[in-house]
Write a protein that holds these residues in place. Structure first.
Motif, PDB file in Angstrom:
ATOM      1  N   SER A 203       0.852  -1.193   0.000  1.00 25.26           N
ATOM      2  CA  SER A 203       0.000   0.000   0.000  1.00 25.26           C
ATOM      3  C   SER A 203       0.882   1.236   0.000  1.00 25.26           C
ATOM      4  CB  SER A 203      -0.915   0.012   1.224  1.00 25.26           C
ATOM      5  OG  SER A 203      -0.135   0.061   2.419  1.00 25.26           O
ATOM      6  N   ASP A 204       0.282   2.363  -0.373  1.00 23.64           N
ATOM      7  CA  ASP A 204       1.013   3.622  -0.384  1.00 23.64           C
ATOM      8  C   ASP A 204       0.035   4.752  -0.074  1.00 23.64           C
ATOM      9  OD1 ASP A 204       3.269   5.326  -0.797  1.00 23.64           O
ATOM     10  OD2 ASP A 204       2.427   5.862  -2.759  1.00 23.64           O
ATOM     11  N   LYS A 205       0.361   5.557   0.953  1.00 28.14           N
ATOM     12  CA  LYS A 205      -0.462   6.700   1.350  1.00 28.14           C
ATOM     13  C   LYS A 205      -1.921   6.289   1.588  1.00 28.14           C
ATOM     14  CE  LYS A 205       2.485   9.963  -1.158  1.00 28.14           C
ATOM     15  NZ  LYS A 205       2.586  10.938  -2.270  1.00 28.14           N
ATOM     16  N   GLY A 206      -2.066   5.178   2.264  1.00 29.80           N
ATOM     17  CA  GLY A 206      -3.405   4.734   2.633  1.00 29.80           C
ATOM     18  C   GLY A 206      -4.139   3.952   1.558  1.00 29.80           C
ATOM     19  N   LYS A 207      -3.588   3.866   0.350  1.00 28.67           N
ATOM     20  CA  LYS A 207      -4.236   3.130  -0.736  1.00 28.67           C
ATOM     21  C   LYS A 207      -3.528   1.799  -0.938  1.00 28.67           C
ATOM     22  CE  LYS A 207      -5.756   3.528  -5.549  1.00 28.67           C
ATOM     23  NZ  LYS A 207      -5.755   4.369  -6.782  1.00 28.67           N
ATOM     24  N   ARG A 208      -4.311   0.736  -0.899  1.00 26.86           N
ATOM     25  CA  ARG A 208      -3.718  -0.603  -1.004  1.00 26.86           C
ATOM     26  C   ARG A 208      -3.969  -1.199  -2.388  1.00 26.86           C
ATOM     27  NH1 ARG A 208      -1.389  -3.827   2.299  1.00 26.86           N
ATOM     28  NH2 ARG A 208      -1.978  -2.583   4.119  1.00 26.86           N
ATOM     29  N   LEU A 209      -2.978  -1.906  -2.848  1.00 23.85           N
ATOM     30  CA  LEU A 209      -3.110  -2.624  -4.116  1.00 23.85           C
ATOM     31  C   LEU A 209      -4.162  -3.718  -3.996  1.00 23.85           C
ATOM     32  CD1 LEU A 209      -2.011  -3.340  -7.005  1.00 23.85           C
ATOM     33  CD2 LEU A 209      -0.426  -4.910  -5.839  1.00 23.85           C
ATOM     34  N   LYS A 210      -5.063  -3.777  -4.963  1.00 20.37           N
ATOM     35  CA  LYS A 210      -6.054  -4.851  -5.027  1.00 20.37           C
ATOM     36  C   LYS A 210      -5.838  -5.660  -6.293  1.00 20.37           C
ATOM     37  CE  LYS A 210      -9.735  -2.545  -2.415  1.00 20.37           C
ATOM     38  NZ  LYS A 210     -11.148  -2.075  -2.452  1.00 20.37           N
ATOM     39  N   LEU A 211      -5.811  -6.975  -6.145  1.00 13.95           N
ATOM     40  CA  LEU A 211      -5.669  -7.873  -7.273  1.00 13.95           C
ATOM     41  C   LEU A 211      -7.039  -8.478  -7.569  1.00 13.95           C
ATOM     42  CD1 LEU A 211      -2.783  -7.505  -6.136  1.00 13.95           C
ATOM     43  CD2 LEU A 211      -2.308  -9.857  -6.812  1.00 13.95           C
ATOM     44  N   PHE A 212      -7.599  -8.172  -8.738  1.00  9.94           N
ATOM     45  CA  PHE A 212      -8.959  -8.622  -9.062  1.00  9.94           C
ATOM     46  C   PHE A 212      -8.968 -10.048  -9.615  1.00  9.94           C
ATOM     47  CE2 PHE A 212      -9.426  -3.898  -9.602  1.00  9.94           C
ATOM     48  CZ  PHE A 212     -10.159  -3.716  -8.443  1.00  9.94           C
ATOM     49  N   TYR A 213      -8.272 -10.257 -10.712  1.00  7.84           N
ATOM     50  CA  TYR A 213      -8.188 -11.621 -11.233  1.00  7.84           C
ATOM     51  C   TYR A 213      -7.074 -11.702 -12.272  1.00  7.84           C
ATOM     52  CZ  TYR A 213     -10.639 -10.297 -15.577  1.00  7.84           C
ATOM     53  OH  TYR A 213     -11.005  -9.718 -16.762  1.00  7.84           O
ATOM     54  N   MET A 214      -6.727 -12.940 -12.621  1.00  7.02           N
ATOM     55  CA  MET A 214      -5.640 -13.184 -13.566  1.00  7.02           C
ATOM     56  C   MET A 214      -6.104 -14.201 -14.600  1.00  7.02           C
ATOM     57  SD  MET A 214      -1.837 -14.749 -12.769  1.00  7.02           S
ATOM     58  CE  MET A 214      -1.107 -13.225 -12.179  1.00  7.02           C
ATOM     59  N   THR A 215      -5.634 -14.038 -15.838  1.00  7.94           N
ATOM     60  CA  THR A 215      -5.954 -15.000 -16.879  1.00  7.94           C
ATOM     61  C   THR A 215      -4.751 -15.162 -17.787  1.00  7.94           C
ATOM     62  OG1 THR A 215      -7.559 -15.593 -18.600  1.00  7.94           O
ATOM     63  CG2 THR A 215      -6.906 -13.285 -18.485  1.00  7.94           C
ATOM     64  N   GLN A 216      -4.590 -16.349 -18.341  1.00 10.54           N
ATOM     65  CA  GLN A 216      -3.486 -16.590 -19.267  1.00 10.54           C
ATOM     66  C   GLN A 216      -3.932 -16.235 -20.679  1.00 10.54           C
ATOM     67  OE1 GLN A 216      -1.718 -20.481 -19.026  1.00 10.54           O
ATOM     68  NE2 GLN A 216      -0.204 -20.061 -20.622  1.00 10.54           N
ATOM     69  N   VAL A 217      -3.099 -15.477 -21.385  1.00 16.71           N
ATOM     70  CA  VAL A 217      -3.489 -14.989 -22.709  1.00 16.71           C
ATOM     71  C   VAL A 217      -2.693 -15.630 -23.848  1.00 16.71           C
ATOM     72  CG1 VAL A 217      -4.368 -12.778 -21.897  1.00 16.71           C
ATOM     73  CG2 VAL A 217      -1.933 -12.998 -22.441  1.00 16.71           C
ATOM     74  N   SER A 218      -1.538 -16.236 -23.542  1.00 13.97           N
ATOM     75  CA  SER A 218      -0.766 -16.880 -24.605  1.00 13.97           C
ATOM     76  C   SER A 218       0.259 -17.833 -24.013  1.00 13.97           C
ATOM     77  CB  SER A 218      -0.069 -15.834 -25.486  1.00 13.97           C
ATOM     78  OG  SER A 218       0.894 -15.113 -24.748  1.00 13.97           O
ATOM     79  N   VAL A 219       0.919 -18.569 -24.903  1.00 12.50           N
ATOM     80  CA  VAL A 219       1.988 -19.489 -24.516  1.00 12.50           C
ATOM     81  C   VAL A 219       3.237 -19.158 -25.338  1.00 12.50           C
ATOM     82  CG1 VAL A 219       0.397 -21.324 -23.855  1.00 12.50           C
ATOM     83  CG2 VAL A 219       1.223 -21.211 -26.215  1.00 12.50           C
ATOM     84  N   LYS A 220       4.316 -19.852 -25.014  1.00 14.06           N
ATOM     85  CA  LYS A 220       5.613 -19.694 -25.702  1.00 14.06           C
ATOM     86  C   LYS A 220       6.082 -18.246 -25.724  1.00 14.06           C
ATOM     87  CE  LYS A 220       5.033 -23.711 -28.728  1.00 14.06           C
ATOM     88  NZ  LYS A 220       5.077 -24.229 -30.128  1.00 14.06           N
ATOM     89  N   PRO A 221       6.335 -17.613 -24.585  1.00  8.32           N
ATOM     90  CA  PRO A 221       6.266 -18.159 -23.237  1.00  8.32           C
ATOM     91  C   PRO A 221       4.877 -17.989 -22.636  1.00  8.32           C
ATOM     92  CG  PRO A 221       7.123 -15.957 -23.116  1.00  8.32           C
ATOM     93  CD  PRO A 221       6.893 -16.234 -24.581  1.00  8.32           C
ATOM     94  N   PRO A 222       4.581 -18.728 -21.554  1.00 10.19           N
ATOM     95  CA  PRO A 222       3.301 -18.525 -20.864  1.00 10.19           C
ATOM     96  C   PRO A 222       3.171 -17.073 -20.409  1.00 10.19           C
ATOM     97  CG  PRO A 222       4.386 -20.526 -20.087  1.00 10.19           C
ATOM     98  CD  PRO A 222       5.382 -19.804 -20.952  1.00 10.19           C
TER      99      PRO A 222
END
Length: 441
Positions: free
Chosen positions: A376-395
């Protein structure tokens, strides 16, 4: 097949590096006002009209000079010319047509490669166009006026590049066989390894550093699976300066890595891991290729119970930016453990093309956030909503967050490590792209 290679060549001080920087979109080459400042080929990726290229900057060509550095730069340019699909031949409208331009033009004609003649420093089309026509005398074809500093005429020049590339070279090939680039410093045993794997002397091997002059593609079948091995090898040894010899091979290495799926970086066990090895590993990492480190000449090393552990530790320290790389200790001369290379390659090839379901991926993400709270910074915290894979070679993954500014590098590395803990991804880099998303979305 990798991206088409565009080489920028010409005599010194005609603006090659300035044009390179303009096309690459960033200042990569050193630009000075005196000849010969660009001593090493420098490479970058660029796109034009949805087509991607690898761009190579070269030092200036002085055909008759015997100065060792200028001879070295001329040889570098010759390598780039041989590896290129299209050559941008740069001349200077303000200096006019000079004898050295004719000599470079003759060199390019002998290469039988497509050449686009670029007349640089045309900052005022109306003023300089009569001088541009003079360059028809080179017999190379139509001169394209540009201003590298003013970014004028660049589009017409790049259209000419596309016209000189075959449709097959612009399109991806359908060959699904894994392509393995064998790379490393000169005389580390690259050709010897390929000959050992093939069981025949198909590639010329010599104890003189840089015997193999051109990259060679070799097809091989192992336990029913087909592979294509790309031998990068070295170049003829004309300089006595070791540092210069190692620089010769960088363009060939870049081109081979660009065309590969997985890179086998060979390290000399006697000499140990070097800065040049780190440079090559860095290219493979930047290009997103799978990586196996083959420590060759292991038979020549005096060993005790801790030798493997200590050497592995040293490799991990110098190549700390590729902690995922697989390591194998071999001897191309005796055949020691060379057959195990394909076991390593199969693992890396599989991981390089691995795809993770979004639901499973987000379970790992939720656990990671629970174990270590985001910064967090100055009272604001990082929020992680979601993750998805979009390609391979490399992942490659996209992670949606509330603020990119709050995603510190260390926390991104933490997320990557949790993904690796869960799924392995041995031997392959993974990419995490950070995207902002409003909470209402």
């Amino acid at each position: 097949m990798g991206k088409p290679i565009i080489a920028i060549v010409g005599r010194p001080n005609v603006g090659k590096s300035t044009l390179f920087n303009t096309l690459a979109g960033e200042k990569i080459s050193i630009v000075k006002d005196y000849p010969g400042i660009t001593r090493d080929r420098i490479y970058a990726d660029m796109t034009w009209l949805d087509y991607s290229f690898s761009l190579i900057d070269t030092g200036g060509i002085e055909m008759d000079s015997r100065n060792p550095m200028l001879v070295h730069m001329r040889e570098q340019a010759d390598i780039a010319i041989r590896m290129a699909d299209v050559i941008l031949f740069i001349v200077d409208v303000r200096q006019g047509l000079v004898d050295e331009d004719f000599k470079v033009a003759d060199m390019l004609r002998r290469s039988k490669k497509p050449v686009v003649l670029v007349v640089n420093k045309v900052d005022n089309m109306e003023k300089y166009m009569p001088d541009v026509y003079e360059f028809y005398n080179l017999g190379i074809g139509e001169p394209y006026p540009v201003s590298a500093t003013g970014k004028l005429g660049i589009g017409d020049m790049l259209d000419a590049v596309l016209e000189n590339l075959s449709p097959e070279r612009l399109e991806e090939e359908d060959d699904e066989r894994p392509r393995i680039a064998i790379v490393g410093r000169p005389n580390v045993g690259k050709s010897s390894l390929i000959n050992r794997l093939l069981g025949e002397n198909r590639v010329i091997v010599s104890d003189v550093a840089g015997t193999t002059r051109d990259a060679v593609d070799t097809e091989i079948t192992w336990n029913g699976s087909e592979y294509v091995l790309i031998d990068t090898a070295g170049l003829r040894r004309k300089s006595r300066i070791k540092e210069d010899i190692e620089r010769y091979s960088i363009i060939r290495t870049v081109a081979a890595i660009e065309r590969s799926d997985v890179v086998v970086l060979m390290i000399d066990a006697v000499e140990g891991v070097t800065e040049q090895d780190a440079k090559i590993a860095g290219i493979a990492h930047d290009r997103g290729r799978g990586l196996v480190i083959a420590v060759n000449k292991w038979d020549a090393v005096e060993k005790d119970n801790s030798t493997v552990k200590e050497f592995t530790k040293r490799v991990r320290e110098v190549l700390s930016f590729v902690p995922y790389a697989e390591i194998l200790f071999i001897s191309a001369m005796t055949g020691q453990r060379t057959t195990k290379l394909f076991d390593k390659l199969d693992i890396v090839i599989q991981n390089h093309a691995m795809r993770i379901q979004t639901g499973v991926l987000n379970e790992i993400l939720t656990e990671a956030v629970a174990m270590q709270q985001p910064p967090s910074d100055k009272g604001k915290r990082l929020k992680l909503f979601y993750m998805t894979q979009v390609s391979v070679k490399p992942p490659t993954f996209v992670l949606f967050v509330n603020s990119r500014a709050l995603m510190h590098f260390s926390y991104q590395r933490y997320i990557e490590n949790r993904i690796r803990d869960a799924f392995g991804f041995l031997g392959t880099p993974i990419r995490i792209l950070i995207r902002e998303r409003k909470e209402k979305e």
